[in-house]
Design a protein around this motif. Structure first.
Motif, short mmCIF file in Angstrom:
data_model
loop_
_atom_site.label_atom_id
_atom_site.label_comp_id
_atom_site.label_asym_id
_atom_site.label_seq_id
_atom_site.Cartn_x
_atom_site.Cartn_y
_atom_site.Cartn_z
N GLY A 62 28.27 -43.02 50.04
CA GLY A 62 28.22 -41.56 50.44
C GLY A 62 29.19 -41.35 51.44
O GLY A 62 29.78 -42.19 52.22
N LYS A 63 29.68 -40.03 51.57
CA LYS A 63 30.65 -39.83 52.73
C LYS A 63 30.28 -39.94 54.08
O LYS A 63 30.64 -40.05 54.68
N GLN A 64 28.85 -39.87 54.19
CA GLN A 64 28.40 -39.70 55.64
C GLN A 64 27.12 -40.22 55.69
O GLN A 64 26.34 -39.83 54.68
N ALA A 65 26.60 -40.90 56.73
CA ALA A 65 25.01 -41.10 56.78
C ALA A 65 24.53 -40.20 57.83
O ALA A 65 25.12 -39.95 58.61
N ILE A 66 23.36 -39.57 57.09
CA ILE A 66 22.75 -38.56 58.02
C ILE A 66 22.16 -39.07 59.48
O ILE A 66 21.67 -38.10 60.03
N ASP A 67 22.12 -40.43 59.77
CA ASP A 67 21.71 -40.74 61.10
C ASP A 67 23.01 -40.69 62.16
O ASP A 67 23.00 -40.01 63.10
N ASP A 68 24.05 -41.84 61.96
CA ASP A 68 24.96 -41.58 62.93
C ASP A 68 26.15 -40.85 62.85
O ASP A 68 27.05 -40.44 63.57
N ASP A 69 26.12 -39.97 61.52
CA ASP A 69 26.99 -38.95 61.36
C ASP A 69 28.34 -39.40 61.46
O ASP A 69 29.25 -38.55 61.79
N MET A 70 28.76 -40.62 61.16
CA MET A 70 30.00 -41.15 61.40
C MET A 70 31.08 -40.67 60.38
O MET A 70 32.21 -40.72 60.76
N ASN A 71 30.79 -40.70 59.14
CA ASN A 71 31.69 -40.40 58.25
C ASN A 71 32.89 -41.43 58.19
O ASN A 71 34.14 -40.96 58.42
N ALA A 72 32.59 -42.47 57.83
CA ALA A 72 33.69 -43.64 58.27
C ALA A 72 33.62 -44.82 57.38
O ALA A 72 34.86 -45.29 57.03
N THR A 73 32.60 -45.17 56.63
CA THR A 73 32.58 -46.54 56.24
C THR A 73 33.35 -46.60 54.91
O THR A 73 34.17 -47.71 54.79
N GLY A 74 33.50 -45.70 54.01
CA GLY A 74 34.29 -45.55 52.91
C GLY A 74 35.76 -45.74 53.12
O GLY A 74 36.48 -46.63 52.85
N GLN A 75 36.20 -44.90 54.10
CA GLN A 75 37.61 -45.09 54.45
C GLN A 75 37.88 -46.24 55.16
O GLN A 75 39.06 -46.95 54.99
N MET A 76 36.93 -46.81 56.01
CA MET A 76 37.36 -48.08 56.72
C MET A 76 37.23 -49.31 55.74
O MET A 76 38.13 -50.34 55.87
N LEU A 77 36.51 -49.39 54.84
CA LEU A 77 36.45 -50.36 53.72
C LEU A 77 37.88 -50.29 52.68
O LEU A 77 38.60 -51.32 52.66
#
Lengths: 309, 249
Positions: free
Chosen positions: B116-131
């Motif tokens: 998912g592009k973003q988790a709706i709890d922390d709204d970070m929008n980061a895990t995919g790009q970081m991985l």
């Protein structure tokens, strides 16, 4: 230590969200702006108030904003900066987390406030809570919520423009093409007035009702997720938690019920107007002025009333 | 093609979250939890690729408390083949999750990871790009269309001005946007079948990953409340107020 801002530009000048990122960066140190694109965009960055230096390249490697070469370039530049920032645009949100991971730091996304060099405020849970977070990382990689920072003035600076370093191409991805809508209207995240339509618009054709009122007001056109999902408006019009975050002087929500995910994208607007036939719609709980009525009757009347002086 | 789909357990999107009285976070006790909506889209896309014959196996991975098994079961009921739970109580930031996923990927060697592009709890929008960064893989974020093409994948992305298309080499990372698909509801027979599918449980230490957070949450507050304003009776009154009272037109 200096701070670096990665600029977005529209082909000729840096964007207003970029100037908001400069405003946030100014609280952290001397601002260097990196412009990847035409010379005119670099010149516009040099004039922004508070910018100390502009680094510029027209290298075609960066023309289409591919994350892999861009993150590699930023990594090579990172040793000279304490903070690396970008506006929280589609481009900034794409590349900055990649940069952060390459530097082994946790990205701090979508900041709405700068407390000190290590401490930032950011919205979580669709803006229903504001978290103040302190980073223990030696370097900070940040995206900036433009709506939360008054943009640095477009004129007033006189920074030197120097050549940006050359970077490597990891050769992982290729740009095939884009369909970018050309519009005479102001950009959604920079507009002073936004008129948005929701599911109640009923069709893509009916969206012209929104557009013609927007044109009377010199406004940008927005949409709720429901309207975009239904195909009434293009994806880049979506205002909300996972779409665009706007904070214009005037936001007019037409036929939008007001789900929390939509409110997350517009509740910092100065004045909110809601037009909806359901007087119980949650949008009225955040609206400064509410008008209960059928949008298909109200909007043409609104347009002709605006024409009267 | 082997697919890996990370899924996150989050407060359900319909829940109106409340900030805790002591300002340490938001109330999550006795609150409905669900799979992050963007991750449902990721699972759906993986299942469709398998149904089209483009994928052979789908592994659903979740990192977090034991209860994340529920979200893995949901993914299995939608069509994933097996699950991996990386059990950890406490905060997991996107960088830590990316490191955990990298370690799982080293064992499983998938060709494509859909997040998912973003988790709706922390709204970070980061895990995919970081991985993608940690693996040195290409990334196609905010995808509204994913097609296997020319030995790689073609990704249509939702960007600020509209759409753009990228060709990515495999292995690759894709993150989902809203318009990629509409996730299915798992049928009862598939929910029953999912109960028999295997879930492997690991700990961060098994994977040799340090998951210590880099960010300290100093406080969590409610944003300033907006007061409901007034209802106006007519279009004339609205325009008059906007001109003379609010002075915004």
């Amino acid at each position: 230590m200096a701070v670096l801002v990665l600029a977005d530009h529209d082909g000729s000048a840096v964007t207003q969200p970029t100037r908001s990122a400069v405003a946030a960066a100014s609280k952290l140190g001397d601002v260097t702006v990196l412009v990847l694109g035409p010379r005119s965009a670099a010149d516009s960055a040099a004039k922004v108030a508070g910018v100390a230096k502009v680094l510029h390249t027209e290298d075609a490697l960066y023309t289409n904003g591919l994350a892999e070469p861009l993150a590699a370039l930023l990594v090579s530049m990172a040793p000279e900066y304490s903070h690396l920032l970008a506006p929280a645009s589609a481009a900034g949100k794409n590349v900055m987390p990649r940069l952060a991971a390459l530097l082994d730091v946790q990205v701090i996304s979508d900041i709405a406030g700068v407390v000190d060099a290590d401490t930032f405020v950011r919205p979580i849970y669709a803006g229903n809570a504001l978290a103040t977070v302190k980073s223990a990382d030696p370097k900070k990689v940040i995206t900036v919520r433009a709506a939360s920072f008054d943009p640095a003035a477009a004129e007033g600076g006189s920074a030197a423009v120097e050549a940006a370093p050359k970077g490597e191409d990891p050769g992982l991805s290729n740009f095939l093409g884009a369909e970018i809508a050309k519009s005479e209207r102001p950009e959604l995240t920079a507009a002073k007035v936004v008129v948005s339509g929701g599911r109640a618009m009923g069709s893509a054709e009916n969206f012209h009702i929104i557009e013609s009122v927007a044109d009377k007001l010199g406004a940008a056109v927005g949409a709720s997720r429901a309207a975009v999902d239904a195909g009434y408006a293009p994806n880049d019009h979506q205002v909300g938690q996972t779409g665009k975050i706007v904070a214009p002087d005037l936001y007019i929500a037409v036929g939008i019920s007001g789900a929390i995910q939509h409110l997350a994208g517009m509740k910092d607007s100065k004045v909110i107007v809601a037009i909806n036939k359901d007087e119980e719609a949650p949008i009225f709980s955040v609206a400064d002025y509410g008008l209960v009525g059928d949008l298909f009757k109200v909007m043409p009347e609104f347009e002709s009333e605006l024409a009267k002086k | 093609m082997k697919l890996l789909v990370p899924v996150k357990r989050v407060v359900d999107y319909n829940v109106k979250v409340r900030v805790k009285a002591d300002h340490t976070g938001v109330e999550t006790a006795n609150v409905k939890m669900s799979m992050n909506p963007f991750d449902e889209i990721a699972v759906e896309e993986a299942v469709r690729l398998k149904e089209k014959g483009a994928a052979t196996e789908i592994i659903a991975v979740s990192a977090g408390p034991t209860a994340c098994q529920e979200q893995i079961r949901t993914a299995l009921a939608m069509g994933a083949d097996r699950g991996i739970l990386i059990e950890h109580d406490g905060i997991l930031e996107p960088l830590a999750v990316a490191k955990l996923l990298k370690a799982v990927i080293a064992k499983e060697s998938p060709d494509l990871v859909i997040l998912g592009k973003q988790a709706i709890d922390d709204d970070m929008n980061a895990t995919g790009q970081m991985l993608a960064a940690l693996l040195g893989w290409p990334q196609g974020t905010y995808a509204s269309k994913v097609e296997p093409a020319d030995g790689g994948i073609k990704v249509t992305r939702e960007v600020d001005g509209g759409l753009e298309r990228l060709q990515l080499k495999l292995p690759a990372i894709v993150t989902t946007d809203l318009r990629l698909n509409e996730p299915r509801y798992a049928s009862l027979p598939n929910i029953m079948k999912a109960r028999k599918k295997p879930i492997e449980t690991l700990k961060p230490a098994d994977l040799g990953v340090d998951v210590s957070p880099r960010l300290t949450v100093l406080k969590v507050e409610e944003p300033p409340k907006r007061q409901a304003g007034k209802k106006v009776g007519s279009v004339q009154e609205l325009v008059e107020k906007l001109r003379n009272e609010a002075k915004v037109i």
